[in-house]
Design a protein around this motif. Structure first.
Motif, PDB file in Angstrom:
ATOM      1  N   TYR A 217       0.799  -1.216   0.000  1.00  9.79           N
ATOM      2  CA  TYR A 217       0.000   0.000   0.000  1.00  9.79           C
ATOM      3  C   TYR A 217       0.841   1.280   0.000  1.00  9.79           C
ATOM      4  N   THR A 218       0.259   2.320  -0.551  1.00  6.95           N
ATOM      5  CA  THR A 218       0.841   3.648  -0.381  1.00  6.95           C
ATOM      6  C   THR A 218       0.525   4.131   1.034  1.00  6.95           C
ATOM      7  N   GLU A 219       1.155   5.218   1.410  1.00 12.90           N
ATOM      8  CA  GLU A 219       0.880   5.788   2.728  1.00 12.90           C
ATOM      9  C   GLU A 219      -0.555   6.303   2.829  1.00 12.90           C
ATOM     10  N   GLU A 220      -1.118   6.737   1.710  1.00 13.58           N
ATOM     11  CA  GLU A 220      -2.488   7.235   1.706  1.00 13.58           C
ATOM     12  C   GLU A 220      -3.506   6.096   1.787  1.00 13.58           C
ATOM     13  N   GLU A 221      -3.172   4.943   1.209  1.00 11.14           N
ATOM     14  CA  GLU A 221      -4.087   3.804   1.207  1.00 11.14           C
ATOM     15  C   GLU A 221      -4.146   3.088   2.549  1.00 11.14           C
ATOM     16  N   TYR A 222      -3.021   3.045   3.247  1.00 14.21           N
ATOM     17  CA  TYR A 222      -2.920   2.185   4.423  1.00 14.21           C
ATOM     18  C   TYR A 222      -3.948   2.470   5.523  1.00 14.21           C
ATOM     19  N   PRO A 223      -4.243   3.724   5.869  1.00 13.95           N
ATOM     20  CA  PRO A 223      -5.186   3.961   6.982  1.00 13.95           C
ATOM     21  C   PRO A 223      -6.542   3.287   6.818  1.00 13.95           C
ATOM     22  N   ASN A 224      -6.973   3.069   5.594  1.00 15.15           N
ATOM     23  CA  ASN A 224      -8.250   2.383   5.366  1.00 15.15           C
ATOM     24  C   ASN A 224      -8.102   0.869   5.273  1.00 15.15           C
ATOM     25  N   ARG A 225      -6.889   0.372   5.503  1.00 15.11           N
ATOM     26  CA  ARG A 225      -6.633  -1.062   5.375  1.00 15.11           C
ATOM     27  C   ARG A 225      -5.878  -1.617   6.579  1.00 15.11           C
ATOM     28  N   VAL A 226      -5.907  -0.894   7.670  1.00 20.24           N
ATOM     29  CA  VAL A 226      -5.249  -1.352   8.895  1.00 20.24           C
ATOM     30  C   VAL A 226      -5.853  -2.683   9.329  1.00 20.24           C
ATOM     31  N   GLY A 227      -5.001  -3.641   9.642  1.00 17.18           N
ATOM     32  CA  GLY A 227      -5.459  -4.957  10.075  1.00 17.18           C
ATOM     33  C   GLY A 227      -5.635  -5.946   8.946  1.00 17.18           C
ATOM     34  N   TRP A 228      -5.400  -5.525   7.724  1.00 17.88           N
ATOM     35  CA  TRP A 228      -5.539  -6.430   6.585  1.00 17.88           C
ATOM     36  C   TRP A 228      -4.312  -7.327   6.410  1.00 17.88           C
ATOM     37  N   GLY A 229      -3.234  -7.013   7.128  1.00 18.02           N
ATOM     38  CA  GLY A 229      -2.068  -7.887   7.095  1.00 18.02           C
ATOM     39  C   GLY A 229      -0.986  -7.474   6.126  1.00 18.02           C
ATOM     40  N   HIS A 230      -1.012  -6.215   5.679  1.00 18.45           N
ATOM     41  CA  HIS A 230      -0.016  -5.759   4.706  1.00 18.45           C
ATOM     42  C   HIS A 230       0.569  -4.422   5.141  1.00 18.45           C
ATOM     43  N   SER A 231       1.641  -4.007   4.448  1.00 11.98           N
ATOM     44  CA  SER A 231       2.392  -2.822   4.856  1.00 11.98           C
ATOM     45  C   SER A 231       2.222  -1.665   3.884  1.00 11.98           C
ATOM     46  N   SER A 232       2.359  -0.455   4.414  1.00  9.33           N
ATOM     47  CA  SER A 232       2.556   0.706   3.568  1.00  9.33           C
ATOM     48  C   SER A 232       4.032   0.759   3.195  1.00  9.33           C
TER      49      SER A 232
END
Length: 292
Positions: A217-232
C-alpha cells in the motif's frame, strides 16, 4: 537484476516467478512487473531447488524445469491464503510419479498442513483429490528451530498476518535471504519507538543480505486497510532500516496498482530510504538475485 560474482564462487540464487499480491493481475498495465502471485525459486550452491510460496507463478517455474526436474523439490509456504497456493495444481512436477515434493508450512492448532491443502485439492475447487496426485508428497509443519534443506539452513517464525503465517530466512556460506511476503509489522505499534526485538519479523530479517518484503500500500491507502495484514511503503522502509538489511525488494504488489503506480511508489520509497538509493528496488517477474 543480477549481481555478478567471481568465477566458481558458490552462491544462493533467487528468481522471481510471481510477486503480485492477492489476485493474479495480467494485462498491459502490469506487464513490466508481472501479474502472477507469489512464487520465488531459490537455488542453493549445489543447485538444490527450494520454492517459496506457490502462487500462480509456480506454473511457469514448473514449465521451465522441462525434463530436468530434480528428484526432490522443497516448497516452503508462508500461509494457505489462495494467492499463495493457487498454482500448486498447475505445477508440472506434482503430476510426475518420479517426483518427491516436500511441503513446509506454518503449524495450525485446528488442522494439519495436509488437511489445509486438501481443502483446495477437492471438488468443487479442484477436480482432483490430494490423495490422487501421482507424485510423492511429504508434509511438514515448520519446526521451532532452524533446520536444513540440502546445503542451506532454513529458519521460520510467525509474522503478523491474518491466520497462521510465517516468514523464512535461508542461509548458506555466510549469506542470507529473508522472505516476508505478507506482513503488517506496524499493527498496533510505533516502529520507531518499540524495542526492535518486539517487532514482528525482526529476527527473520535482521542483517539479511536480501529481504523480499510486503509493500502493498501507499501511505495514503494504508489507513483504510489497517489490520488487513499488509504494509505501507513507509512501514516497509522503516522495517528494512531497523532490521539493517543490505538490499530491500518491494514485494506483493497490489493487484490494482499499475506499473506506473509501482514506479511512483518506488520513488517515494527511495526518498524514505535516504542514502544508497540502489539498496531498495521493486520486485518483478524474471528478476534474478545472487547472494554475494
Amino acid at each position: 537484476m543480477r549481481t555478478p560474482t567471481s568465477p566458481g564462487t558458490p552462491e544462493v540464487r533467487a528468481r522471481i516467478w510471481g510477486c503480485r499480491g492477492s489476485l493474479p493481475s495480467p494485462g498491459p498495465e502490469t506487464v513490466r512487473y508481472g501479474g502472477n502471485t507469489s512464487c520465488v525459486e531459490i537455488r542453493a550452491a549445489d543447485d538444490h531447488l527450494i520454492v517459496i510460496d506457490a502462487g500462480s507463478g509456480i506454473r511457469a517455474l514448473g514449465v521451465s524445469l522441462g525434463g530436468k526436474r530434480p528428484a526432490r523439490i522443497d516448497v516452503c509456504l508462508t500461509h494457505l491464503h489462495m494467492d499463495h497456493i493457487e498454482g500448486i495444481g498447475f505445477f508440472g512436477p506434482i503430476w510426475d510419479p518420479s517426483s518427491e515434493i516436500h511441503f513446509w508450512g506454518p503449524p495450525s492448532p485446528t488442522r494439519s498442513l495436509r488437511q489445509g491443502l486438501a481443502s483446495y485439492f477437492s471438488p468443487p475447487l479442484f477436480p482432483v483429490h490430494l490423495d490422487d496426485i501421482p507424485s510423492k508428497l511429504v508434509f511438514h509443519d515448520v519446526p521451532t528451530e532452524e533446520w536444513e534443506i540440502g546445503p542451506v539452513v532454513v529458519r521460520a517464525e510467525p509474522v503478523n498476518h491474518p491466520g497462521p503465517t510465517v516468514g523464512y530466512r535461508i542461509q548458506e556460506n555466510g549469506k542470507s535471504l529473508a522472505y516476508i511476503s505478507d506482513h503488517e509489522p506496524a499493527l498496533g505499534v510505533d516502529l520507531e519507538t518499540i524495542d526492535p526485538q518486539w517487532i514482528s519479523g525482526y529476527a527473520i530479517a535482521y542483517g539479511a543480505d536480501v529481504l523480499f518484503h510486503d509493500a502493498q500500500y501507499t501511505e495514503e491507502e494504508y489507513p483504510n486497510r489497517v489490520g488487513w495484514g499488509h504494509s505501507s511503503i513507509a512501514h516497509t522502509v522503516q522495517f528494512g532500516r531497523i532490521a539493517k538489511v543490505r538490499r530491500l525488494f518491494m514485494f506483493h504488489h497490489d493487484p490494482l496498482h499499475t506499473d506506473a503506480q509501482l514506479e511512483a511508489m518506488l520513488l517515494r520509497a527511495q526518498e524514505l530510504w535516504g542514502a544508497e538509493p540502489g539498496g531498495i528496488a521493486l520486485s518483478y517477474e524474471g528478476m534474478e538475485v545472487e547472494l554475494t
